[in-house]
Design a protein around this motif. Structure first.
Motif, PDB file in Angstrom:
ATOM      1  N   ASP A  12       0.525  -1.142   0.068  1.00 18.46           N
ATOM      2  CA  ASP A  12      -0.434  -0.490   0.321  1.00 18.46           C
ATOM      3  C   ASP A  12       1.101   0.809  -0.050  1.00 18.46           C
ATOM      4  O   ASP A  12       0.115   1.939  -0.087  1.00 18.46           O
ATOM      5  CB  ASP A  12      -0.639  -0.017   0.665  1.00 18.46           C
ATOM      6  N   ASP A  13       1.667   1.456   0.632  1.00 19.80           N
ATOM      7  CA  ASP A  13       2.921   2.266   0.545  1.00 19.80           C
ATOM      8  C   ASP A  13       4.102   2.373  -0.421  1.00 19.80           C
ATOM      9  O   ASP A  13       5.184   3.064  -0.797  1.00 19.80           O
ATOM     10  CB  ASP A  13       3.932   2.482   2.039  1.00 19.80           C
ATOM     11  N   CYS A  14       3.688   0.968  -1.230  1.00 15.86           N
ATOM     12  CA  CYS A  14       4.712   0.922  -2.770  1.00 15.86           C
ATOM     13  C   CYS A  14       6.847   1.054  -1.874  1.00 15.86           C
ATOM     14  O   CYS A  14       7.520   2.248  -2.831  1.00 15.86           O
ATOM     15  CB  CYS A  14       4.530   2.429  -3.470  1.00 15.86           C
ATOM     16  N   VAL A  15       6.785   0.504  -1.257  1.00 14.64           N
ATOM     17  CA  VAL A  15       8.287   0.918  -0.180  1.00 14.64           C
ATOM     18  C   VAL A  15       8.996   0.324  -0.786  1.00 14.64           C
ATOM     19  O   VAL A  15       9.984  -0.811  -0.604  1.00 14.64           O
ATOM     20  CB  VAL A  15       8.433   1.399   1.163  1.00 14.64           C
ATOM     21  N   TYR A  16       8.283  -1.843  -0.879  1.00 15.44           N
ATOM     22  CA  TYR A  16       8.776  -2.763  -0.849  1.00 15.44           C
ATOM     23  C   TYR A  16       9.242  -3.275  -2.949  1.00 15.44           C
ATOM     24  O   TYR A  16       8.657  -2.527  -3.577  1.00 15.44           O
ATOM     25  CB  TYR A  16       7.593  -3.770  -1.227  1.00 15.44           C
ATOM     26  N   THR A  17      10.168  -4.135  -2.499  1.00 15.70           N
ATOM     27  CA  THR A  17      11.312  -3.968  -4.240  1.00 15.70           C
ATOM     28  C   THR A  17      10.556  -4.632  -4.386  1.00 15.70           C
ATOM     29  O   THR A  17       9.594  -5.833  -4.107  1.00 15.70           O
ATOM     30  CB  THR A  17      12.252  -4.353  -3.717  1.00 15.70           C
ATOM     31  N   ILE A  18       9.787  -4.799  -5.933  1.00 20.50           N
ATOM     32  CA  ILE A  18       9.522  -5.538  -7.217  1.00 20.50           C
ATOM     33  C   ILE A  18      10.195  -6.313  -7.582  1.00 20.50           C
ATOM     34  O   ILE A  18       9.978  -7.778  -7.374  1.00 20.50           O
ATOM     35  CB  ILE A  18       8.372  -4.854  -7.765  1.00 20.50           C
ATOM     36  N   SER A  19      10.956  -5.956  -8.354  1.00 26.96           N
ATOM     37  CA  SER A  19      11.980  -6.534  -8.442  1.00 26.96           C
ATOM     38  C   SER A  19      13.527  -5.591  -9.114  1.00 26.96           C
ATOM     39  O   SER A  19      13.356  -4.909  -8.848  1.00 26.96           O
ATOM     40  CB  SER A  19      11.393  -6.397  -9.882  1.00 26.96           C
ATOM     41  N   LEU A  20      13.988  -6.913 -10.136  1.00 27.79           N
ATOM     42  CA  LEU A  20      15.959  -5.918 -10.306  1.00 27.79           C
ATOM     43  C   LEU A  20      15.415  -5.693 -11.622  1.00 27.79           C
ATOM     44  O   LEU A  20      15.473  -6.978 -12.148  1.00 27.79           O
ATOM     45  CB  LEU A  20      16.916  -7.023  -9.226  1.00 27.79           C
ATOM     46  N   ALA A  21      15.709  -4.728 -11.836  1.00 22.52           N
ATOM     47  CA  ALA A  21      16.271  -4.747 -14.005  1.00 22.52           C
ATOM     48  C   ALA A  21      17.728  -4.532 -13.897  1.00 22.52           C
ATOM     49  O   ALA A  21      18.388  -3.829 -13.288  1.00 22.52           O
ATOM     50  CB  ALA A  21      15.152  -3.633 -13.993  1.00 22.52           C
ATOM     51  N   ARG A  22      17.909  -5.000 -14.904  1.00 24.94           N
ATOM     52  CA  ARG A  22      19.184  -4.409 -15.520  1.00 24.94           C
ATOM     53  C   ARG A  22      19.148  -3.534 -16.936  1.00 24.94           C
ATOM     54  O   ARG A  22      18.079  -3.628 -17.626  1.00 24.94           O
ATOM     55  CB  ARG A  22      19.787  -5.358 -16.466  1.00 24.94           C
ATOM     56  N   ALA A  23      19.790  -2.365 -16.956  1.00 25.68           N
ATOM     57  CA  ALA A  23      19.835  -1.024 -17.872  1.00 25.68           C
ATOM     58  C   ALA A  23      19.941  -2.732 -18.935  1.00 25.68           C
ATOM     59  O   ALA A  23      21.112  -2.238 -19.166  1.00 25.68           O
ATOM     60  CB  ALA A  23      20.093  -0.098 -17.921  1.00 25.68           C
ATOM     61  N   GLU A  24      19.480  -2.192 -20.409  1.00 22.65           N
ATOM     62  CA  GLU A  24      19.576  -2.033 -21.466  1.00 22.65           C
ATOM     63  C   GLU A  24      20.124  -1.612 -22.600  1.00 22.65           C
ATOM     64  O   GLU A  24      21.046  -1.861 -23.448  1.00 22.65           O
ATOM     65  CB  GLU A  24      18.246  -2.961 -22.570  1.00 22.65           C
TER      66      GLU A  24
END
Length: 132
Positions: A38-50
């Protein structure tokens, strides 16, 4: 004289309890976002810049090809807009940018690891697009 002293004292107290906020509210990029909580503080994912991305204004973060980014929210795409995610830079070699949260185009990254599903749809607020 007493009235003036009281007024000056009041203004000083107000200044220390309500410090001036410097910054600007920018245009919203979307009206809704997807988050894991509800607060958008937990990490959803780890992404790599292409590829490299240069931030056009203070709402965004610049990324370099190969850079890892923690993703905290995903803006819900609206007509005539790109799809942006909010995240922060990861890793020691990007130390000067760590902790800075901003938007970046989702089309320029690939998710490396999904920690949890972004299954909460929340409205965006003005503070989501506030720049210091």
């Amino acid at each position: 004289m007493t009235r003036r002293v009281w007024l000056v004292g009041f203004l000083l107290c107000l200044r220390f309890t309500c410090p001036l906020v410097t910054g600007i509210f920018m245009d919203k990029l979307a009206s809704q976002k997807l988050c894991a909580d509800d607060d958008c503080v937990y990490t959803i994912s780890l992404a790599r810049a292409e590829e490299d991305y240069n931030a056009p204004d203070c709402r965004f973060i610049s990324t370099k090809k190969g850079q890892l980014i923690y993703v905290y929210s995903k803006l819900v795409k609206e007509k005539d807009s790109g799809e942006f995610w909010a995240g922060s830079v990861y890793g020691e070699q990007y130390e000067d940018h760590m902790g800075t949260v901003g938007y970046f185009p989702s089309s320029l990254v690939s998710e490396q690891h999904i920690y949890q599903e972004a299954n909460k749809t929340l409205p965006t607020t003005d503070i989501d697009f506030f720049c210091e």
